[in-house]
Scaffold this motif. Structure first.
Motif, short mmCIF file in Angstrom:
data_model
loop_
_atom_site.label_atom_id
_atom_site.label_comp_id
_atom_site.label_asym_id
_atom_site.label_seq_id
_atom_site.Cartn_x
_atom_site.Cartn_y
_atom_site.Cartn_z
N ALA A 65 0.92 -1.14 0.07
CA ALA A 65 0.19 0.01 0.13
C ALA A 65 0.71 1.34 -0.01
CB ALA A 65 -1.03 -0.01 1.15
N ALA A 66 0.41 2.16 -0.53
CA ALA A 66 1.34 3.28 -0.82
C ALA A 66 0.89 4.17 0.49
CB ALA A 66 0.76 4.41 -1.87
N THR A 67 1.77 5.17 0.85
CA THR A 67 1.87 5.86 1.97
C THR A 67 2.22 7.43 1.53
OG1 THR A 67 4.32 6.04 2.54
CG2 THR A 67 2.86 4.19 3.43
N ALA A 68 1.77 8.32 2.45
CA ALA A 68 1.81 9.57 2.33
C ALA A 68 3.48 10.13 1.84
CB ALA A 68 1.52 10.72 3.25
N ARG A 69 4.23 9.27 2.16
CA ARG A 69 5.66 9.31 1.76
C ARG A 69 5.74 9.13 0.40
NH1 ARG A 69 6.84 6.27 6.53
NH2 ARG A 69 7.48 4.73 5.11
N ASP A 70 5.09 8.39 -0.07
CA ASP A 70 5.35 7.92 -1.47
C ASP A 70 5.03 8.65 -2.66
OD1 ASP A 70 6.55 5.52 -0.66
OD2 ASP A 70 4.43 4.63 -0.50
N VAL A 71 3.95 9.85 -2.18
CA VAL A 71 3.27 10.64 -3.34
C VAL A 71 4.27 11.25 -4.31
CG1 VAL A 71 1.68 12.81 -3.53
CG2 VAL A 71 1.24 11.02 -1.61
N VAL A 102 2.08 0.59 -4.67
CA VAL A 102 3.32 0.65 -5.29
C VAL A 102 3.94 -0.35 -5.38
CG1 VAL A 102 3.28 3.20 -4.68
CG2 VAL A 102 4.24 1.57 -3.07
N ALA A 103 4.92 -0.48 -6.44
CA ALA A 103 5.80 -1.48 -6.48
C ALA A 103 7.12 -1.08 -6.33
CB ALA A 103 5.73 -1.90 -7.97
N ARG A 104 7.91 -1.45 -5.43
CA ARG A 104 9.13 -0.92 -4.97
C ARG A 104 10.33 -1.75 -5.23
NH1 ARG A 104 7.32 2.91 -1.02
NH2 ARG A 104 5.79 2.05 0.12
N LEU A 105 11.36 -1.12 -5.78
CA LEU A 105 12.56 -1.79 -5.85
C LEU A 105 13.59 -1.15 -5.11
CD1 LEU A 105 14.16 -3.81 -7.62
CD2 LEU A 105 14.63 -2.13 -9.35
N GLY A 106 13.71 -1.87 -3.86
CA GLY A 106 14.53 -0.93 -2.88
C GLY A 106 13.78 0.00 -2.27
N VAL A 121 10.03 3.76 -6.01
CA VAL A 121 8.75 3.48 -6.50
C VAL A 121 8.73 3.28 -7.79
CG1 VAL A 121 6.33 4.06 -6.71
CG2 VAL A 121 7.63 4.52 -4.46
N VAL A 122 8.58 1.99 -8.49
CA VAL A 122 8.90 1.73 -9.97
C VAL A 122 7.49 1.35 -10.48
CG1 VAL A 122 11.14 1.05 -9.58
CG2 VAL A 122 9.42 -0.73 -9.34
N GLY A 123 6.20 1.27 -9.82
CA GLY A 123 5.02 0.95 -10.30
C GLY A 123 3.89 1.71 -9.41
N SER A 124 2.70 1.86 -10.11
CA SER A 124 1.78 2.19 -9.23
C SER A 124 0.37 2.04 -9.92
CB SER A 124 1.80 3.71 -8.79
OG SER A 124 0.68 4.35 -8.24
N VAL A 125 -0.62 1.69 -8.99
CA VAL A 125 -2.06 1.66 -9.38
C VAL A 125 -2.88 2.14 -8.39
CG1 VAL A 125 -2.42 -0.71 -8.45
CG2 VAL A 125 -3.63 -0.06 -10.29
N ALA A 157 -7.59 -5.93 -3.32
CA ALA A 157 -7.81 -5.16 -2.23
C ALA A 157 -9.32 -4.59 -2.39
CB ALA A 157 -6.95 -3.97 -2.14
N LEU A 158 -9.72 -4.41 -3.76
CA LEU A 158 -11.01 -3.86 -4.08
C LEU A 158 -12.13 -4.81 -3.36
CD1 LEU A 158 -10.72 -2.28 -7.50
CD2 LEU A 158 -11.03 -1.13 -5.30
N SER A 159 -11.91 -5.91 -3.72
CA SER A 159 -12.72 -7.23 -3.35
C SER A 159 -12.84 -7.26 -1.61
CB SER A 159 -12.29 -8.41 -3.94
OG SER A 159 -12.71 -8.47 -5.34
N ALA A 160 -11.39 -7.49 -1.06
CA ALA A 160 -11.46 -7.64 0.21
C ALA A 160 -11.98 -6.41 1.22
CB ALA A 160 -9.98 -8.32 0.72
N GLU A 161 -11.51 -5.33 0.75
CA GLU A 161 -11.69 -4.19 1.66
C GLU A 161 -12.86 -3.17 1.43
OE1 GLU A 161 -8.10 -1.85 2.08
OE2 GLU A 161 -6.81 -3.95 1.67
#
Length: 167
Positions: free
Chosen positions: A9-15, A59-63, A66-70, A107-111
């Protein structure tokens, strides 16, 4: 030894990283349509902050990068709306987009109790269309966006993925 890409999950630090990544990734779409006013390129940082606070953003993180997002949220009918899926150009074609899409769907289904998923992409965006069709999406219509780009609308039932997973 290479690092693995983790999805969370993305956080405010990732924006800010998401904002820069989105701008980079959607340049190719803008070129394809000769239109640099598409939504991901004109979105404000404050608008993105609000999405990270209110919606399901992954987000997708490599180290630490952030290398991906949805992003995803549900409408009043229980449909999970998925958008702005992007993967850094140097990592495209390795299944990361599919992993991000699955994270949003799950996440859309579960949450949010989504009963189906809907997304859209530009009519010339063959790589995107191929990814979505492989993930089980079918075209349900098309619409012209506010920026003038013809968008293909795609949907799939949420239970379809759950059934396949449990088989």
């Amino acid at each position: 030894m290479g690092m693995s890409v983790n999805i969370s999950a993305a956080t405010a630090r990732d924006v800010e990283q998401i904002f820069r990544l989105q701008y980079l990734c959607f340049q190719r779409e803008a070129e394809l349509y000769d239109n640099y006013r598409i939504d991901p390129l004109v979105q404000t940082l404050d608008s993105l902050r609000a999405e990270v606070a209110d919606d399901l953003v992954f987000v997708a993180r490599l180290g630490d990068e952030v290398v991906g997002s949805v992003r995803g949220f549900t409408d009043t009918e229980g449909t999970g709306l998925i958008g702005k899926l992007c993967v850094h150009p140097r990592l495209q074609g390795h299944g990361l987009g599919a992993r991000l899409l699955l994270a949003a769907e799950s996440a859309l289904s579960a949450e949010r109790a989504a009963t189906r998923y809907r997304l859209h992409t530009g009519h010339r965006s063959e790589n995107n269309l191929r990814l979505y069709r492989r993930a089980g999406y079918a075209q349900v219509g098309d619409v012209t966006g506010a920026d003038g780009v013809r968008l293909i609308l795609l949907e799939k039932d949420a239970v379809a993925r759950d059934y396949v997973t449990s088989a």
